[in-house]
Design a protein around this motif. Sequence first.
Motif, PDB file in Angstrom:
ATOM      1  N   GLU A   1      -4.846   3.313   4.065  1.00 60.07           N
ATOM      2  CA  GLU A   1      -5.927   2.750   3.237  1.00 60.07           C
ATOM      3  C   GLU A   1      -6.892   3.839   2.757  1.00 60.07           C
ATOM      4  O   GLU A   1      -7.457   3.739   1.665  1.00 60.07           O
ATOM      5  CB  GLU A   1      -6.680   1.676   4.029  1.00 60.07           C
ATOM      6  CG  GLU A   1      -5.811   0.448   4.242  1.00 60.07           C
ATOM      7  CD  GLU A   1      -6.477  -0.659   5.039  1.00 60.07           C
ATOM      8  OE1 GLU A   1      -5.851  -1.707   5.200  1.00 60.07           O
ATOM      9  OE2 GLU A   1      -7.626  -0.486   5.509  1.00 60.07           O
TER      10      GLU A   1
ATOM     11  N   LYS B   1       0.804  -1.218   0.000  1.00 69.03           N
ATOM     12  CA  LYS B   1       0.000   0.000   0.000  1.00 69.03           C
ATOM     13  C   LYS B   1       0.836   1.267   0.000  1.00 69.03           C
ATOM     14  O   LYS B   1       0.404   2.303  -0.498  1.00 69.03           O
ATOM     15  CB  LYS B   1      -0.975  -0.010   1.168  1.00 69.03           C
ATOM     16  CG  LYS B   1      -0.348  -0.129   2.524  1.00 69.03           C
ATOM     17  CD  LYS B   1      -1.417  -0.320   3.588  1.00 69.03           C
ATOM     18  CE  LYS B   1      -1.949  -1.724   3.654  1.00 69.03           C
ATOM     19  NZ  LYS B   1      -3.040  -1.945   4.558  1.00 69.03           N
TER      20      LYS B   1
ATOM     21  N   ASN C   1      -2.455   2.375   9.517  1.00 71.24           N
ATOM     22  CA  ASN C   1      -2.889   1.482   8.440  1.00 71.24           C
ATOM     23  C   ASN C   1      -4.197   1.989   7.820  1.00 71.24           C
ATOM     24  O   ASN C   1      -4.353   2.000   6.603  1.00 71.24           O
ATOM     25  CB  ASN C   1      -3.050   0.062   8.979  1.00 71.24           C
ATOM     26  CG  ASN C   1      -3.393  -0.924   7.880  1.00 71.24           C
ATOM     27  OD1 ASN C   1      -2.738  -0.937   6.841  1.00 71.24           O
ATOM     28  ND2 ASN C   1      -4.429  -1.711   8.074  1.00 71.24           N
TER      29      ASN C   1
ATOM     30  N   ASP D   1      -5.347  -5.738  -0.681  1.00 74.87           N
ATOM     31  CA  ASP D   1      -5.768  -5.274   0.649  1.00 74.87           C
ATOM     32  C   ASP D   1      -7.264  -5.596   0.805  1.00 74.87           C
ATOM     33  O   ASP D   1      -8.062  -5.336  -0.111  1.00 74.87           O
ATOM     34  CB  ASP D   1      -5.514  -3.756   0.730  1.00 74.87           C
ATOM     35  CG  ASP D   1      -5.207  -3.325   2.143  1.00 74.87           C
ATOM     36  OD1 ASP D   1      -5.490  -4.088   3.074  1.00 74.87           O
ATOM     37  OD2 ASP D   1      -4.685  -2.210   2.315  1.00 74.87           O
ATOM     38  N   SER D   2      -7.653  -6.175   1.944  1.00 72.10           N
ATOM     39  CA  SER D   2      -9.019  -6.709   2.056  1.00 72.10           C
ATOM     40  C   SER D   2     -10.094  -5.634   1.874  1.00 72.10           C
ATOM     41  O   SER D   2     -11.134  -5.895   1.269  1.00 72.10           O
ATOM     42  CB  SER D   2      -9.196  -7.402   3.402  1.00 72.10           C
ATOM     43  OG  SER D   2      -8.946  -6.500   4.444  1.00 72.10           O
ATOM     44  N   GLU D   3      -9.822  -4.436   2.374  1.00 71.65           N
ATOM     45  CA  GLU D   3     -10.829  -3.369   2.276  1.00 71.65           C
ATOM     46  C   GLU D   3     -11.044  -2.951   0.820  1.00 71.65           C
ATOM     47  O   GLU D   3     -12.169  -2.792   0.361  1.00 71.65           O
ATOM     48  CB  GLU D   3     -10.412  -2.134   3.086  1.00 71.65           C
ATOM     49  CG  GLU D   3     -10.386  -2.335   4.592  1.00 71.65           C
ATOM     50  CD  GLU D   3      -9.165  -3.096   5.085  1.00 71.65           C
ATOM     51  OE1 GLU D   3      -8.300  -3.471   4.260  1.00 71.65           O
ATOM     52  OE2 GLU D   3      -9.080  -3.332   6.309  1.00 71.65           O
TER      53      GLU D   3
HETATM   54 MG    MG Z   1      -6.381  -3.730   5.028  1.00 71.19          MG
END
Ligand code: MG
Length: 385
Positions: free
Chosen positions: A217, A121, A213, A146-148
Amino acid sequence: MKTITILGSTGSIGTQALEVCREHKIKVKALAAHSNVKMLAEQVIEFGAEYACIYDENKLGELEKLLCGRGVDLLTGMEGLKTIAQLDGVDIMLNSVVGMVGLVPTLTAIEHGTDIALANKETLVAGGKLVINAAKEKGVMIYLVDSEHSAIFQSQQGNSMNRVKGIILTASGGPFYGKTTEELRGVTVEQALNHPNWSMGNKITIDSATLMNKGLEFIEAMWLFDLRPEQIEIVVHRESVIHSAVEYEDNSVIAQLGVPDMKIPIQYALLYPNRVHCDVKHLSLTDYGRLTFAKPDYDTFKCLTACIKAVTAGGILPAAVNGANEQAVAAFLAGKISFLAIGELVTEVLENTENKEIHNVDDILAADSAAREYVAKRIEEGQYQ
Ligand code: MG
Ligand code: NDP
């Protein structure tokens, strides 16, 4: 069969990506790590990679010994990463190194026309505009790990004609959710590394504890989905079941849910658009019983606030706060500064950096170095023990 390369194959994301490759017969052409030669060599042998890069030059000799006679091309340093980024016959380069060092290889792969699966990221935070513009120009896809961001991407499938009103970016809140600044004064490295829901590399685990983090994001989401800061709502959701959501013009909200396991977004990025068996637990909502939501504490978690301010101002400030954070987190992990000092240093760099427009990659690298030097100097002066 897809062919991929992985930068950062020995890390948390890299090793899980290789599990996906093993299960779904994805061909691995090249692997790169920083200094873990032993694991890198094992991976190269198991997956039959043709190229192996160890970033740390001092480890090259050891890698040569471990891979002797196997006909593997051995590489090192940034040149090695760039060589991998320009290989022909590669469908996707997974960038899962940690830190800003991922920026140049990402730009190199885009320039070469190779699609990217992006976990790294820091690349987008520091170089968002350059990376996104270059990808558009070259028609290169950026698949999100990235999960989001994967959740936001997944929630947009089939909705390309509809206007996005905003997104809900969920946050676990990390191990120190609900704590006051006073309570965070004596936090140890061990406590900060103890994340409630996710098992990840050390740097991102500390970023999750400081909420940096989520700030990173937030910046990433603005670039990836072309959003303004006011279109992003950060919601603390302790259970990490809703991985983020998109709100459309009609106020409908579409979310992606699942157990907190990075295998799902890694696999989706590598196998897109296919959804096939994934070796993770089934999501049982009745086991959870209830899901909770709250606002983040912007006063205590200064890194989050600094990121939002930086990206709202634009220019080199996101790169500066990211560089400051990388330097401060390394110092915290090395036992040189306190946990709270990370947020203080990031804020100090934000307030003391003269903002400039970004014209090229050198502007980003210069902002990054200046921020790191500033933090290193402040720590050396003994200001932040
Ligand atoms: Mg994440
Ligand atoms: P780790 O610390 O577990 O792994 C980092 C990997 O990068 C290792 O393979 C390391 O090699 C390698 N590496 C570091 N520097 C270099 C370099 N200069 N050249 C080549 N390889 C390098 O990190 P994570 O896997 O946790 O995270 C990777 C990235 O993904 C980060 O940007 C993180 O924010 C992001 N991310 C991670 C998530 C997670 O669940 N872990 C979730 C979402 C995003 P070595 O082992 O030799 O040091």
